[in-house]
Design a protein around this motif. Structure first.
Motif, short mmCIF file in Angstrom:
data_model
loop_
_atom_site.label_atom_id
_atom_site.label_comp_id
_atom_site.label_asym_id
_atom_site.label_seq_id
_atom_site.Cartn_x
_atom_site.Cartn_y
_atom_site.Cartn_z
N ALA A 216 1.49 6.58 -2.13
CA ALA A 216 1.13 7.44 -3.50
C ALA A 216 -0.21 8.10 -3.05
O ALA A 216 -0.91 7.94 -2.36
N PRO A 217 -0.69 9.48 -3.51
CA PRO A 217 -1.56 10.07 -2.96
C PRO A 217 -2.92 9.49 -3.23
O PRO A 217 -3.88 9.54 -2.05
N GLU A 218 -3.30 8.75 -4.32
CA GLU A 218 -4.71 8.03 -4.58
C GLU A 218 -4.69 6.97 -3.35
O GLU A 218 -5.70 6.91 -2.60
N VAL A 219 -3.54 6.23 -2.95
CA VAL A 219 -3.68 5.31 -1.94
C VAL A 219 -3.70 5.77 -0.34
O VAL A 219 -4.45 5.27 0.50
N ALA A 220 -2.82 6.98 -0.37
CA ALA A 220 -3.02 7.71 0.95
C ALA A 220 -4.47 8.26 1.14
O ALA A 220 -4.95 8.05 2.22
N ASP A 221 -4.97 8.76 0.36
CA ASP A 221 -6.18 9.16 0.55
C ASP A 221 -7.46 8.30 0.96
O ASP A 221 -8.40 8.42 1.78
N ARG A 222 -7.12 6.86 0.23
CA ARG A 222 -8.20 6.01 0.45
C ARG A 222 -7.84 5.31 1.99
O ARG A 222 -8.86 5.00 2.70
N VAL A 223 -6.66 5.05 2.15
CA VAL A 223 -6.47 4.41 3.65
C VAL A 223 -6.65 5.48 4.73
O VAL A 223 -7.27 5.07 5.72
N LEU A 224 -6.38 6.71 4.56
CA LEU A 224 -6.80 7.69 5.70
C LEU A 224 -8.10 7.76 5.61
O LEU A 224 -8.86 8.07 6.82
N ALA A 225 -9.09 7.72 4.83
CA ALA A 225 -10.63 7.88 4.66
C ALA A 225 -10.93 6.81 5.80
O ALA A 225 -12.23 6.94 6.48
N GLY A 226 -10.42 5.65 5.69
CA GLY A 226 -10.91 4.36 6.48
C GLY A 226 -10.29 4.27 7.96
O GLY A 226 -10.47 3.23 8.47
N HIS A 227 -9.39 5.18 8.31
CA HIS A 227 -8.67 4.88 9.63
C HIS A 227 -8.81 6.22 10.44
O HIS A 227 -8.84 7.30 10.00
N THR A 228 -9.31 5.76 11.74
CA THR A 228 -9.51 6.95 12.56
C THR A 228 -8.25 6.89 13.84
O THR A 228 -7.68 5.77 13.99
N GLY A 229 -8.08 8.11 14.45
CA GLY A 229 -7.39 7.93 15.61
C GLY A 229 -6.00 8.45 15.38
O GLY A 229 -5.79 8.94 14.05
N LEU A 230 -5.03 8.30 16.36
CA LEU A 230 -3.68 8.67 15.97
C LEU A 230 -2.64 7.60 16.16
O LEU A 230 -1.46 7.96 16.01
N GLU A 231 -3.10 6.39 16.14
CA GLU A 231 -2.31 5.34 16.20
C GLU A 231 -2.57 4.37 15.24
O GLU A 231 -3.77 4.37 14.30
N VAL A 232 -1.35 3.68 14.49
CA VAL A 232 -1.37 2.86 13.49
C VAL A 232 -0.73 1.46 13.84
O VAL A 232 0.42 1.47 14.58
N ASP A 233 -1.50 0.26 13.85
CA ASP A 233 -0.73 -1.05 14.17
C ASP A 233 0.21 -1.52 12.85
O ASP A 233 -0.21 -1.20 11.63
N TYR A 234 1.53 -1.47 13.37
CA TYR A 234 2.53 -1.44 12.51
C TYR A 234 3.54 -2.40 12.60
O TYR A 234 4.17 -2.21 13.77
N ALA A 235 3.82 -3.47 11.81
CA ALA A 235 4.67 -4.49 12.03
C ALA A 235 5.86 -4.50 11.51
O ALA A 235 5.81 -4.24 10.21
N VAL A 236 7.16 -4.85 11.90
CA VAL A 236 8.42 -4.64 11.35
C VAL A 236 9.04 -5.90 11.38
O VAL A 236 8.63 -6.77 12.53
N ASN A 237 9.98 -6.32 10.49
CA ASN A 237 10.89 -7.38 10.69
C ASN A 237 12.26 -7.11 10.98
O ASN A 237 12.78 -5.98 10.59
N LEU A 238 12.60 -7.45 12.11
CA LEU A 238 13.94 -7.46 12.51
C LEU A 238 14.89 -8.35 12.29
O LEU A 238 14.72 -9.70 12.88
N TRP A 239 15.90 -8.48 11.24
CA TRP A 239 16.75 -9.42 10.64
C TRP A 239 18.02 -9.15 11.50
O TRP A 239 18.69 -8.32 11.62
N SER A 240 18.52 -10.37 11.86
CA SER A 240 19.74 -10.10 12.74
C SER A 240 20.76 -11.38 12.39
O SER A 240 20.36 -12.47 12.07
N ARG A 241 21.93 -11.13 12.39
CA ARG A 241 23.21 -12.33 12.09
C ARG A 241 24.52 -11.82 12.74
O ARG A 241 24.69 -10.82 13.01
N GLN A 242 24.85 -12.82 13.71
CA GLN A 242 26.17 -12.89 14.07
C GLN A 242 27.26 -12.98 13.20
O GLN A 242 27.30 -14.16 12.43
N ALA A 243 28.36 -12.46 13.37
CA ALA A 243 29.59 -12.43 12.48
C ALA A 243 30.17 -13.69 13.14
O ALA A 243 30.47 -13.92 14.01
#
Length: 243
Positions: A216-243
């Motif tokens: 949302a715009p207000e959240v984006a403004d806030r987080v961008l104001a506190g973040h510098t550079g061109l990279e973002v630490d971003y974690a994801v979950n990979l869920w997997s299952r075998q048939a």
């Protein structure tokens, strides 16, 4: 094999509107290019599919959007099927893959996959529909279309950690809490790999544009104001299952 002209059809009934790619397709393309710059997620996906990965197999990209990942699967797979509920995006996916004879793009939803029983070896769903409780109809469809020995791969945000995880919690307070999602998939026999994927952009303008389609715009403004550079630490979950 590209399929019918989908240009003027409405989104399929039962589809869940995506606030990013449905409304900001070009910016989402930038996001796809920035994601997983060191290939950690792709390496984990290949590992979960066994020694041969998806080489010579049939891959279903469920919620394929504009088809960004289809050519990469097609480089090794025998057949690739993209399924997408938004006709405009599906048409873009068709155009992107028109020179790939082994790729087909179909209109469909996770709850009603337009493929026969036991017809695919690998299912890939990235930030599409499978967000925890409520996605049971889609999980049943995965069970239906996967061949014995096949692998289902679901990628979603890990909101429990990382810079983007914190941003996501701020920007999407109504999303299922991480512990709820983990209990949901764990109880159904899905394996969890936690991947530090990362974002890496070529310009600050690109980073800011992508953040603004995800929050949302207000959240984006806030987080961008506190973040510098061109990279973002971003974690994801990979869920997997075998048939």
């Amino acid at each position: 094999m590209t399929g019918p002209d989908l240009t003027h059809q409405p989104p399929l009934q039962g589809s869940i509107p995506s606030p990013n790619i449905w409304r900001h397709t070009s910016t989402y393309e930038i996001e796809n290019h920035a994601a997983d710059p060191d290939g950690r997620l792709w390496a984990a996906m290949l590992e979960r599919c066994g020694p041969a990965g998806w080489s010579g197999r049939t891959v279903l990209d469920l919620g394929c959007g504009s088809g960004f990942h289809l050519p990469r699967f097609a480089a090794d797979a025998e057949r690739v099927v993209g399924v997408e509920p938004h006709p405009g995006l599906a048409r873009l996916a068709q155009r992107r893959t028109r020179r790939h004879p082994g790729v087909e793009v179909l209109l469909g939803t996770a709850q009603r996959i337009p493929l026969p029983d036991r017809s695919v070896d690998v299912v890939h769903a990235r930030w599409a529909y499978f967000f925890g409780p409520g996605c049971e109809p889609g999980l049943a469809e995965l069970d239906r279309v996967l061949r014995r020995g096949g692998t289902a791969l679901i990628i979603d945000n890990d909101a429990s950690r990382s810079t983007f995880g914190r941003w996501f919690r701020e920007g999407h307070p109504d999303a299922h809490p991480p512990e709820v999602v983990e209990r949901f998939f764990g109880a159904r026999g899905w394996r969890l790999d936690r991947i530090d994927m990362g974002w890496r952009f070529s310009s600050r303008a690109d980073l800011e544009a992508v953040v603004r389609i995800e929050l949302a715009p207000e959240v984006a403004d806030r987080v961008l104001a506190g973040h510098t550079g061109l990279e973002v630490d971003y974690a994801v979950n990979l869920w997997s299952r075998q048939a």
